[in-house]
Design a protein around this motif. Structure first.
Motif, PDB file in Angstrom:
ATOM      1  N   GLY A  95       0.810  -1.213   0.000  1.00 44.48           N
ATOM      2  CA  GLY A  95       0.000   0.000   0.000  1.00 44.48           C
ATOM      3  C   GLY A  95       0.841   1.259   0.000  1.00 44.48           C
ATOM      4  N   GLU A  96       1.931   1.233   0.761  1.00 46.33           N
ATOM      5  CA  GLU A  96       2.792   2.414   0.834  1.00 46.33           C
ATOM      6  C   GLU A  96       3.556   2.626  -0.466  1.00 46.33           C
ATOM      7  N   ILE A  97       3.940   1.551  -1.128  1.00 45.61           N
ATOM      8  CA  ILE A  97       4.622   1.675  -2.425  1.00 45.61           C
ATOM      9  C   ILE A  97       3.699   2.355  -3.437  1.00 45.61           C
ATOM     10  N   VAL A  98       2.430   1.962  -3.430  1.00 44.73           N
ATOM     11  CA  VAL A  98       1.447   2.605  -4.318  1.00 44.73           C
ATOM     12  C   VAL A  98       1.324   4.083  -3.973  1.00 44.73           C
ATOM     13  N   PHE A  99       1.247   4.382  -2.667  1.00 46.30           N
ATOM     14  CA  PHE A  99       1.137   5.779  -2.234  1.00 46.30           C
ATOM     15  C   PHE A  99       2.350   6.591  -2.667  1.00 46.30           C
ATOM     16  N   LEU A 100       3.539   6.035  -2.504  1.00 46.94           N
ATOM     17  CA  LEU A 100       4.760   6.755  -2.893  1.00 46.94           C
ATOM     18  C   LEU A 100       4.795   7.011  -4.395  1.00 46.94           C
ATOM     19  N   GLY A 101       4.273   6.056  -5.157  1.00 48.24           N
ATOM     20  CA  GLY A 101       4.175   6.269  -6.598  1.00 48.24           C
ATOM     21  C   GLY A 101       3.250   7.430  -6.922  1.00 48.24           C
TER      22      GLY A 101
END
Length: 208
Positions: A14-20
């Protein structure tokens, strides 16, 4: 144990998606920056609020808790409201004065944010005697204001007075890494808190 491992993987994804999304937001902003000061300030403020909301929403996605959902709205409001200190410092509602301050306004100070979060935690706990609510109130402030300050730090660096010298402007990798660290700090605090509350509840049931 397995559920905790799955939650960690979910949090990471979820955080990887947010950082993207955070990266794409900066790219779009760089190419679509309005020339009008009012529109530029309005867009920048909205992006701060959106970033805070989306950052908190990852926690909602990970823990699947309805009580966390409300604080997505709180994070959005706080992410936007932080910039009110520009007008307070300028002692004027005129945008040109608010944007031309000789120094950074107080709510953009990172140590002050953590101090205010601690005060909020104590105040809410003292008022309603609810550790979970007081913790989420404090964390929502940290989430909204620190993410706001990190985004500003791409241009100006972090204002860390009086704890340590201010930083140089952050690079994009540093910015995204700092957002990642902020999220996992919040994740660990909530994970420990919810587990502790569950243990207390189970312990009380065993004594009934």
């Amino acid at each position: 144990m397995i559920s905790s491992f799955i939650r960690i993987l979910t949090a990471f994804a979820g955080e990887i998606v947010f950082l993207g999304l955070a990266y794409v937001l900066e790219v779009i902003t760089a190419f679509c920056k309005p020339q009008n000061n009012f529109l530029n300030a309005l867009l920048d403020n909205f992006e701060h609020a959106l970033l805070a909301c989306l950052s908190w929403f990852v926690l909602v996605f990970v823990f699947m808790r309805r009580d966390l959902m409300l604080f997505s709205l709180v994070a959005f409001i706080l992410g936007s409201a932080m910039d009110i200190d520009h007008f307070l410092s300028a002692k004027s509602f005129k945008l040109d004065k608010a944007l031309s301050l000789p120094s950074r306004p107080p709510f953009h100070n990172t140590p002050l944010t953590f101090l205010l979060a601690f005060v909020i935690y104590i105040a809410v706990y003292w008022t309603v005697n609810d550790q979970k609510l007081s913790l989420m109130a404090a964390l929502s402030l940290v989430n909204a204001w620190i993410s706001h300050q990190l985004r500003d730090a791409l241009r100006r660096g972090l204002w860390l007075y009086p704890v340590m010298p201010d930083t140089e402007p952050l690079s994009m990798p540093q910015y995204l890494s700092a957002l990642f660290c902020l999220f996992f700090l919040e994740f660990v605090i909530l994970e420990v808190t919810f587990k502790y509350k569950l243990m207390l509840m189970m312990n009380n049931l065993n004594h009934v």
